[in-house]
Design a protein around this motif. Structure first.
Motif, PDB file in Angstrom:
ATOM      1  N   VAL A  86       0.857  -1.184   0.000  1.00 41.68           N
ATOM      2  CA  VAL A  86       0.000   0.000   0.000  1.00 41.68           C
ATOM      3  C   VAL A  86       0.891   1.231   0.000  1.00 41.68           C
ATOM      4  CG1 VAL A  86      -1.749   1.269   1.282  1.00 41.68           C
ATOM      5  CG2 VAL A  86      -1.808  -1.219   1.263  1.00 41.68           C
ATOM      6  N   SER A  87       0.656   2.115  -0.939  1.00 41.14           N
ATOM      7  CA  SER A  87       1.435   3.354  -0.978  1.00 41.14           C
ATOM      8  C   SER A  87       0.910   4.306   0.102  1.00 41.14           C
ATOM      9  CB  SER A  87       1.311   4.022  -2.351  1.00 41.14           C
ATOM     10  OG  SER A  87       0.018   4.581  -2.505  1.00 41.14           O
ATOM     11  N   ARG A  92      -3.575   7.002   2.877  1.00 44.39           N
ATOM     12  CA  ARG A  92      -4.187   8.289   3.250  1.00 44.39           C
ATOM     13  C   ARG A  92      -5.593   8.403   2.669  1.00 44.39           C
ATOM     14  NH1 ARG A  92      -4.576  13.814   1.948  1.00 44.39           N
ATOM     15  NH2 ARG A  92      -4.071  15.148   3.709  1.00 44.39           N
ATOM     16  N   ARG A  93      -5.769   8.053   1.382  1.00 45.40           N
ATOM     17  CA  ARG A  93      -7.103   8.109   0.759  1.00 45.40           C
ATOM     18  C   ARG A  93      -8.085   7.201   1.491  1.00 45.40           C
ATOM     19  NH1 ARG A  93      -4.326   8.386  -4.063  1.00 45.40           N
ATOM     20  NH2 ARG A  93      -4.426   6.139  -4.390  1.00 45.40           N
ATOM     21  N   GLY A  94      -7.648   5.983   1.788  1.00 51.37           N
ATOM     22  CA  GLY A  94      -8.519   5.052   2.496  1.00 51.37           C
ATOM     23  C   GLY A  94      -8.906   5.559   3.873  1.00 51.37           C
ATOM     24  N   LEU A  98     -12.855   6.745   4.970  1.00 53.55           N
ATOM     25  CA  LEU A  98     -13.587   6.117   6.059  1.00 53.55           C
ATOM     26  C   LEU A  98     -13.903   7.086   7.172  1.00 53.55           C
ATOM     27  CD1 LEU A  98     -11.853   2.636   6.203  1.00 53.55           C
ATOM     28  CD2 LEU A  98     -14.145   3.161   5.378  1.00 53.55           C
ATOM     29  N   ILE A  99     -12.961   7.961   7.500  1.00 52.01           N
ATOM     30  CA  ILE A  99     -13.205   8.948   8.541  1.00 52.01           C
ATOM     31  C   ILE A  99     -14.321   9.915   8.129  1.00 52.01           C
ATOM     32  CG2 ILE A  99     -12.200  10.942   9.746  1.00 52.01           C
ATOM     33  CD1 ILE A  99      -9.540   9.335   9.770  1.00 52.01           C
ATOM     34  N   ALA A 100     -14.362  10.246   6.833  1.00 52.79           N
ATOM     35  CA  ALA A 100     -15.380  11.164   6.317  1.00 52.79           C
ATOM     36  C   ALA A 100     -16.738  10.492   6.137  1.00 52.79           C
ATOM     37  CB  ALA A 100     -14.914  11.771   5.004  1.00 52.79           C
ATOM     38  N   GLY A 101     -16.793   9.171   6.344  1.00 54.71           N
ATOM     39  CA  GLY A 101     -18.063   8.467   6.201  1.00 54.71           C
ATOM     40  C   GLY A 101     -18.426   8.196   4.759  1.00 54.71           C
TER      41      GLY A 101
END
Length: 107
Positions: A86-87, A92-94, A98-101
């Motif tokens: 995983v880069s 960071r995108r993942g 998830l944090i943003a829902g």
């Protein structure tokens, strides 16, 4: 367990460590990042279920795994599993999604 002084995170290696710190959580976590299989043979699904039971509600959980993608069933949505390697950008995108829902239900 090791704690960062720069970022608020704790590194754990076994589910017993996770269970122990859940009793001392001062605020609901933004995200749990876990490998699919922990050192004590527990899985990410068990980590997510334990977290939800102890915290009173589900917490976003990002699984990072070297397991074959076909053998991993997402926990809550298609975006919650990342295959190694995983880069930093993918991680960071993942995390941010998830944090943003922004988790869309899996089939």
């Amino acid at each position: 367990p090791p704690r960062s002084t720069l970022f608020p995170y704790t590194t754990l290696f076994r589910s017993e460590e996770f269970e122990t710190i859940l009793g001392d959580v001062e605020r609901f976590p933004d995200l749990i990042i876990t490998d699919f299989r922990l050192r004590d043979s527990k899985t990410a699904r068990e980590v997510a279920m334990l977290g939800a039971a102890r915290l009173g509600r589900p917490c976003p959980c990002l699984v990072v795994t070297g397991e074959p993608a076909a053998s991993i069933v997402p926990l809550a949505c298609e975006q919650d599993v990342l295959s190694k390697p995983v880069s930093p950008a993918e991680l960071r995108r993942g995390m941010l999604a998830l944090i943003a829902g922004e988790c869309t239900a899996s089939a």
